[in-house]
Motif scaffolding. Sequence first.
Motif, PDB file in Angstrom:
ATOM      1  N   ARG A   9       1.052  -0.877  -0.395  1.00 44.30           N
ATOM      2  CA  ARG A   9      -0.029  -0.019  -0.221  1.00 44.30           C
ATOM      3  C   ARG A   9       0.895   1.283   0.077  1.00 44.30           C
ATOM      4  N   PRO A  10       1.485   0.971  -1.025  1.00 45.00           N
ATOM      5  CA  PRO A  10       2.462   2.852  -0.645  1.00 45.00           C
ATOM      6  C   PRO A  10       1.324   3.463  -1.298  1.00 45.00           C
ATOM      7  N   ARG A  11       2.113   5.201  -1.269  1.00 43.48           N
ATOM      8  CA  ARG A  11       1.031   6.103  -0.766  1.00 43.48           C
ATOM      9  C   ARG A  11       1.701   7.049  -2.939  1.00 43.48           C
ATOM     10  N   LEU A  12       2.354   6.062  -3.213  1.00 42.58           N
ATOM     11  CA  LEU A  12       2.431   7.164  -4.689  1.00 42.58           C
ATOM     12  C   LEU A  12       2.449   5.631  -5.491  1.00 42.58           C
ATOM     13  N   VAL A  13       2.074   5.658  -6.365  1.00 44.50           N
ATOM     14  CA  VAL A  13       2.643   4.288  -7.353  1.00 44.50           C
ATOM     15  C   VAL A  13       2.331   5.383  -8.820  1.00 44.50           C
ATOM     16  N   ILE A  14       4.232   4.264  -9.005  1.00 44.76           N
ATOM     17  CA  ILE A  14       4.225   5.312 -10.676  1.00 44.76           C
ATOM     18  C   ILE A  14       4.084   4.325 -11.772  1.00 44.76           C
ATOM     19  N   ALA A  15       3.216   4.313 -12.590  1.00 43.70           N
ATOM     20  CA  ALA A  15       2.849   3.445 -13.457  1.00 43.70           C
ATOM     21  C   ALA A  15       2.852   3.967 -15.304  1.00 43.70           C
ATOM     22  N   ASP A  16       3.542   2.927 -15.741  1.00 38.39           N
ATOM     23  CA  ASP A  16       4.545   3.153 -17.237  1.00 38.39           C
ATOM     24  C   ASP A  16       3.530   3.109 -17.954  1.00 38.39           C
ATOM     25  N   GLU A  17       2.406   3.403 -18.767  1.00 32.71           N
ATOM     26  CA  GLU A  17       1.732   2.061 -19.953  1.00 32.71           C
ATOM     27  C   GLU A  17       1.453   0.982 -19.030  1.00 32.71           C
ATOM     28  N   PRO A  18      -0.038   1.116 -17.632  1.00 35.28           N
ATOM     29  CA  PRO A  18       0.020  -0.181 -16.638  1.00 35.28           C
ATOM     30  C   PRO A  18      -1.110  -1.045 -17.678  1.00 35.28           C
ATOM     31  N   VAL A  19      -1.479  -0.530 -18.876  1.00 35.63           N
ATOM     32  CA  VAL A  19      -1.869  -1.100 -19.369  1.00 35.63           C
ATOM     33  C   VAL A  19      -1.769  -1.872 -20.638  1.00 35.63           C
ATOM     34  N   ALA A  20      -1.130  -1.480 -21.155  1.00 36.15           N
ATOM     35  CA  ALA A  20      -0.059  -1.986 -22.726  1.00 36.15           C
ATOM     36  C   ALA A  20      -0.432  -3.066 -22.960  1.00 36.15           C
ATOM     37  N   GLY A  21      -0.726  -2.915 -24.897  1.00 34.62           N
ATOM     38  CA  GLY A  21      -0.380  -4.969 -24.335  1.00 34.62           C
ATOM     39  C   GLY A  21      -2.457  -5.867 -23.659  1.00 34.62           C
ATOM     40  N   LEU A  22      -2.725  -4.400 -22.754  1.00 35.32           N
ATOM     41  CA  LEU A  22      -3.944  -5.776 -22.328  1.00 35.32           C
ATOM     42  C   LEU A  22      -5.020  -5.559 -23.348  1.00 35.32           C
ATOM     43  N   ASP A  23      -6.281  -6.450 -23.702  1.00 38.75           N
ATOM     44  CA  ASP A  23      -7.120  -6.578 -24.377  1.00 38.75           C
ATOM     45  C   ASP A  23      -7.869  -5.604 -23.590  1.00 38.75           C
ATOM     46  N   GLN A  24      -9.535  -5.098 -23.883  1.00 32.42           N
ATOM     47  CA  GLN A  24     -10.025  -4.188 -23.445  1.00 32.42           C
ATOM     48  C   GLN A  24     -10.524  -4.303 -22.420  1.00 32.42           C
ATOM     49  N   ARG A  25     -10.515  -5.559 -21.826  1.00 30.59           N
ATOM     50  CA  ARG A  25     -11.562  -6.212 -20.462  1.00 30.59           C
ATOM     51  C   ARG A  25     -10.497  -6.067 -19.503  1.00 30.59           C
ATOM     52  N   ALA A  26      -9.501  -6.574 -19.654  1.00 29.67           N
ATOM     53  CA  ALA A  26      -8.511  -6.576 -18.674  1.00 29.67           C
ATOM     54  C   ALA A  26      -8.114  -5.309 -18.824  1.00 29.67           C
ATOM     55  N   ALA A  27      -8.313  -4.652 -19.872  1.00 29.53           N
ATOM     56  CA  ALA A  27      -7.487  -2.824 -19.356  1.00 29.53           C
ATOM     57  C   ALA A  27      -8.205  -1.875 -18.354  1.00 29.53           C
ATOM     58  N   THR A  28      -9.065  -2.506 -18.598  1.00 27.84           N
ATOM     59  CA  THR A  28     -10.560  -2.021 -17.569  1.00 27.84           C
ATOM     60  C   THR A  28     -10.710  -2.631 -16.231  1.00 27.84           C
ATOM     61  N   GLU A  29     -10.069  -3.664 -16.488  1.00 32.57           N
ATOM     62  CA  GLU A  29     -10.301  -4.514 -15.093  1.00 32.57           C
ATOM     63  C   GLU A  29      -9.076  -3.537 -14.313  1.00 32.57           C
TER      64      GLU A  29
END
Length: 96
Positions: A9-29
Amino acid sequence: MLARALANRPRLVIADEPVAGLDQRAATEVLDLLKRMTGTYGMTLLLSTTDDAVAARCPRVVRLRDGAVVDDFSADTGEAAREAARRWIERSAPVL
């Protein structure tokens, strides 16, 4: 990798393209999970994306070009958020 990043449970999450390559359903989740985590645990999420659909889901979007801020869209909830998302998606292409 996402579970490991969120486990403590970090206070800050840095995500670079966190859903790149995922299908739409997985990206939404994944995006829904990140949104719940920020609300539940008070985390701040800073993510980078080139996907307009991902950016449109964010309450604030800062657009960069050549390392400089060229746009900064902030949205409240409700109609203001939908309007900010619409402006983001319908923006004119930058002249390079």
